[in-house]
Design an enzyme around this catalytic site. Structure first.
Site, PDB file in Angstrom:
ATOM      1  N   GLU A  35      71.427  25.821  55.110  1.00 42.61           N
ATOM      2  CA  GLU A  35      71.305  24.977  53.907  1.00 42.61           C
ATOM      3  C   GLU A  35      70.585  25.783  52.828  1.00 42.61           C
ATOM      4  OE1 GLU A  35      72.009  21.876  52.515  1.00 42.61           O
ATOM      5  OE2 GLU A  35      70.731  22.634  50.885  1.00 42.61           O
ATOM      6  N   ARG A 110      69.693   6.739  51.113  1.00 45.01           N
ATOM      7  CA  ARG A 110      70.279   8.019  51.552  1.00 45.01           C
ATOM      8  C   ARG A 110      69.306   8.802  52.420  1.00 45.01           C
ATOM      9  NH1 ARG A 110      74.498  10.455  48.418  1.00 45.01           N
ATOM     10  NH2 ARG A 110      75.494   8.851  47.191  1.00 45.01           N
ATOM     11  N   TYR A 224      72.102  -3.438  45.206  1.00 43.87           N
ATOM     12  CA  TYR A 224      71.923  -3.907  46.586  1.00 43.87           C
ATOM     13  C   TYR A 224      70.570  -3.462  47.122  1.00 43.87           C
ATOM     14  CZ  TYR A 224      73.991   0.764  47.504  1.00 43.87           C
ATOM     15  OH  TYR A 224      74.295   2.112  47.507  1.00 43.87           O
ATOM     16  N   ASP A 301      82.658  16.450  51.028  1.00 40.19           N
ATOM     17  CA  ASP A 301      83.017  16.636  49.612  1.00 40.19           C
ATOM     18  C   ASP A 301      83.649  18.002  49.355  1.00 40.19           C
ATOM     19  OD1 ASP A 301      82.140  14.149  48.916  1.00 40.19           O
ATOM     20  OD2 ASP A 301      80.604  14.819  47.502  1.00 40.19           O
TER      21      ASP A 301
HETATM   22  P1  FAD Z   1      76.654  17.073  49.821  1.00 38.59           P
HETATM   23  O1  FAD Z   1      75.862  15.853  49.974  1.00 38.59           O
HETATM   24  O2  FAD Z   1      76.881  17.578  48.430  1.00 38.59           O
HETATM   25  O3  FAD Z   1      75.944  18.211  50.680  1.00 38.59           O
HETATM   26  C1  FAD Z   1      76.251  19.571  50.509  1.00 38.59           C
HETATM   27  C2  FAD Z   1      75.071  20.380  50.994  1.00 38.59           C
HETATM   28  O4  FAD Z   1      75.425  21.762  50.942  1.00 38.59           O
HETATM   29  C3  FAD Z   1      73.849  20.223  50.108  1.00 38.59           C
HETATM   30  O5  FAD Z   1      72.717  20.001  50.921  1.00 38.59           O
HETATM   31  C4  FAD Z   1      73.759  21.548  49.358  1.00 38.59           C
HETATM   32  O6  FAD Z   1      72.442  21.907  49.027  1.00 38.59           O
HETATM   33  C5  FAD Z   1      74.372  22.495  50.374  1.00 38.59           C
HETATM   34  N1  FAD Z   1      74.984  23.685  49.780  1.00 38.59           N
HETATM   35  C6  FAD Z   1      75.772  23.755  48.686  1.00 38.59           C
HETATM   36  N2  FAD Z   1      76.179  25.011  48.473  1.00 38.59           N
HETATM   37  C7  FAD Z   1      75.650  25.777  49.464  1.00 38.59           C
HETATM   38  C8  FAD Z   1      75.714  27.168  49.799  1.00 38.59           C
HETATM   39  N3  FAD Z   1      76.431  28.026  49.040  1.00 38.59           N
HETATM   40  N4  FAD Z   1      75.049  27.608  50.888  1.00 38.59           N
HETATM   41  C9  FAD Z   1      74.329  26.745  51.670  1.00 38.59           C
HETATM   42  N5  FAD Z   1      74.216  25.404  51.387  1.00 38.59           N
HETATM   43  C10 FAD Z   1      74.883  24.942  50.304  1.00 38.59           C
HETATM   44  N6  FAD Z   1      79.677   7.603  49.449  1.00 38.59           N
HETATM   45  C11 FAD Z   1      79.696   6.566  50.312  1.00 38.59           C
HETATM   46  O7  FAD Z   1      80.205   6.697  51.434  1.00 38.59           O
HETATM   47  N7  FAD Z   1      79.162   5.349  49.973  1.00 38.59           N
HETATM   48  C12 FAD Z   1      78.593   5.141  48.746  1.00 38.59           C
HETATM   49  O8  FAD Z   1      78.097   4.037  48.469  1.00 38.59           O
HETATM   50  C13 FAD Z   1      78.570   6.209  47.812  1.00 38.59           C
HETATM   51  N8  FAD Z   1      78.033   6.033  46.592  1.00 38.59           N
HETATM   52  C14 FAD Z   1      78.025   7.072  45.711  1.00 38.59           C
HETATM   53  C15 FAD Z   1      77.505   6.859  44.436  1.00 38.59           C
HETATM   54  C16 FAD Z   1      77.490   7.889  43.510  1.00 38.59           C
HETATM   55  C17 FAD Z   1      76.970   7.634  42.120  1.00 38.59           C
HETATM   56  C18 FAD Z   1      77.999   9.164  43.884  1.00 38.59           C
HETATM   57  C19 FAD Z   1      78.003  10.305  42.896  1.00 38.59           C
HETATM   58  C20 FAD Z   1      78.520   9.381  45.143  1.00 38.59           C
HETATM   59  C21 FAD Z   1      78.547   8.346  46.068  1.00 38.59           C
HETATM   60  N9  FAD Z   1      79.076   8.512  47.354  1.00 38.59           N
HETATM   61  C22 FAD Z   1      79.126   7.463  48.225  1.00 38.59           C
HETATM   62  C23 FAD Z   1      79.636   9.821  47.771  1.00 38.59           C
HETATM   63  C24 FAD Z   1      78.668  10.586  48.676  1.00 38.59           C
HETATM   64  O9  FAD Z   1      77.414  10.707  48.055  1.00 38.59           O
HETATM   65  C25 FAD Z   1      79.198  11.972  48.985  1.00 38.59           C
HETATM   66  O10 FAD Z   1      80.579  11.921  49.275  1.00 38.59           O
HETATM   67  C26 FAD Z   1      78.486  12.598  50.177  1.00 38.59           C
HETATM   68  O11 FAD Z   1      77.103  12.615  49.963  1.00 38.59           O
HETATM   69  C27 FAD Z   1      79.022  14.007  50.433  1.00 38.59           C
HETATM   70  O12 FAD Z   1      78.292  14.613  51.474  1.00 38.59           O
HETATM   71  P2  FAD Z   1      78.521  16.152  51.798  1.00 38.59           P
HETATM   72  O13 FAD Z   1      77.577  16.464  52.917  1.00 38.59           O
HETATM   73  O14 FAD Z   1      79.953  16.446  51.979  1.00 38.59           O
HETATM   74  O15 FAD Z   1      78.092  16.936  50.483  1.00 38.59           O
END
Ligand code: FAD
Length: 404
Positions: A35, A110, A224, A301
């Site tokens: 990370e 979260r 909520y 994502d």
């Molecule tokens: P991220 O949470 O972006 O995690 C990526 C991680 O990778 C981070 O810790 C980052 O620091 C790390 N990283 C990045 N680049 C590198 C690198 N080069 N080397 C090492 N580490 C790196 N989803 C729901 O299911 N329910 C909801 O109610 C909901 N509400 C939302 C409301 C808003 C306003 C938004 C914007 C989003 C919402 N989402 C919701 C979507 C959800 O937040 C995301 O889809 C989810 O958090 C994605 O998780 P992830 O682990 O894929 O990515």
């Protein structure tokens, strides 16, 4: 598991990365998470977890931990942000819900969800966690992948890599190269405050424990409770008229006030208590099918960034994690496991990405469009899940929801 354990590196320790690490370790593999941040963490806002996410959390062994602080809202209510009248609602605790989905609809902070995944990862003997490691490159040979970092010249060698590095994924940029994420010109202001700071009509809404979506023209507000009802989460979202890809000076607080000025009393009462410390421009991407690149696979994502209107981004990342864990249990070679995971996940994630955009458009209708939407939804009953059931039921769920 079918043969000898693999060593798999996960890039990114967000909800998706930690869940994937847990799923793969529970399938018998050795996992290293890298990370870039100095500490593992999440932002101070809420998250809705539909039953597909609860099912995934159960499979990852953390549902009980998440439930201890989460709230199970009785209803998901859509209100008209201009008139203050209810448009429609879904019952989330009734017999119809329970018999169809089996797993709870939860709302959580979260940090609480991320903390539960992190604690489980820290306890698992096959998971190693590293912070302060920014991946800059991933070099593949036929036998392994080597990760390069910004902070050190050391390399990390692994049999395979899961790219869970989020919306602006470095690995997706290297492997897929489909340009920058697409900005929707919408922006969110969000955060969770002590429920005791809520006053007037807001305090009244908070006590219902429901998820309330106030839908208005090119804007909405979601509310909520989270953390055992101690905090109240609010997300105010609107389209900016001043979007500029080269500037941060759009979607400002002044625009927030302007866009919500014509809303009903309850929404206007809520607005001063919406967190303003940071604004979040909202992005997604068009779906892709090439999640697998040799020994590297995309997840969360990084694979399928979506607009938040169906509240499914994290839910889909959790589904990804479970599917990947199962695939790595059932296949010897990482390439085969990744192909099986992608075959199960790409189409479903793409549909949700596409429909999240559509649902945003429905939510943000104005004038005659909004009037027709409200008329069409007026006859729905709170037990009618037909339009949303496909979203809340994972593909490949071994316990498919019964059709009523
Ligand atoms: P991220 O949470 O972006 O995690 C990526 C991680 O990778 C981070 O810790 C980052 O620091 C790390 N990283 C990045 N680049 C590198 C690198 N080069 N080397 C090492 N580490 C790196 N989803 C729901 O299911 N329910 C909801 O109610 C909901 N509400 C939302 C409301 C808003 C306003 C938004 C914007 C989003 C919402 N989402 C919701 C979507 C959800 O937040 C995301 O889809 C989810 O958090 C994605 O998780 P992830 O682990 O894929 O990515």
């Amino acid at each position: 598991m079918t043969s000898s354990p693999l060593h798999i590196a996960v890039v990114g320790g967000g909800i998706g990365g930690l869940a994937a690490a847990l799923a793969m370790a529970r399938s018998g593999h050795r996992v290293t998470v890298v990370e870039r941040a100095a500490r593992f963490g999440e932002i101070g806002a809420g998250l809705q977890l539909a039953p597909n996410a609860s099912l995934a959390l159960e499979e990852l062994g953390v549902l009980d931990a998440v439930r201890r602080s989460a709230v199970a809202p009785p209803q998901l209510v859509m209100m008209d942000a201009l008139t203050g009248k209810q448009i429609t609602a879904l019952d989330l605790r009734g017999d119809a819900y329970r018999s169809r989905f089996k797993h709870p609809y939860l709302v959580t902070h979260r940090t609480d969800l991320h903390g539960a995944l992190l604690a489980a990862g820290e306890e698992h003997p096959s998971i190693t966690l590293h912070t302060g490691r920014t991946v800059t490159d991933a070099v593949q040979t036929p036998a392994e992948v080597r990760l390069h970092f910004a902070e050190t010249s050391e390399r990390l060698a692994a049999d395979a890599v899961v790219a869970a590095d989020g919306l602006h994924s470095r690995l997706r940029q290297i492997l897929v190269d489909d340009g920058a994420p697409v900005c929707s010109k919408y922006v969110a202001y969000r955060g969770a405050l002590p429920v005791t700071s809520m006053t007037g009509s807001m305090a009244q809404h908070a006590t219902t424990e429901s998820v309330i979506v106030w839908a208005g023209p090119r804007m909405h507000l979601v509310q909520y409770p989270v953390r055992r009802g101690e905090l109240y989460n609010q997300v105010a979202v609107f389209e900016s008229d001043h979007y500029d890809p080269d500037s941060d000076d759009w979607g400002t607080e002044a625009e927030l006030e302007e866009r919500f000025a014509g809303s009903c009393d309850a929404v206007r009462d809520a607005l001063p208590l919406v967190a303003r410390d940071r604004r979040w421009p909202l992005f997604d991407r068009l779906p892709i099918t090439d999640w697998v690149h040799g020994r590297i696979v995309l997840l969360g994502d990084a694979a399928h960034p979506m607009l938040q209107y169906l509240a499914q981004g994290a839910c889909q990342a959790l589904e990804d994690a479970v599917a990947l864990g199962r695939a790595l249990r059932d296949h010897d070679r990482p390439e085969d496991a990744f192909a099986s995971y992608a075959a199960l996940r790409t189409e479903r994630a793409a549909s949700i990405q596409t429909n999240a955009r559509r649902f945003g458009e429905i939510c943000h209708l104005d004038g005659m469009g909004a009037f027709l939407r409200n008329q069409l939804l007026a006859d729905r009953t709170p037990e009618d899940f037909d339009d949303i059931a496909w979203v809340w039921t994972p593909a490949g769920d071994r316990r498919p929801a019964p059709t009523p």
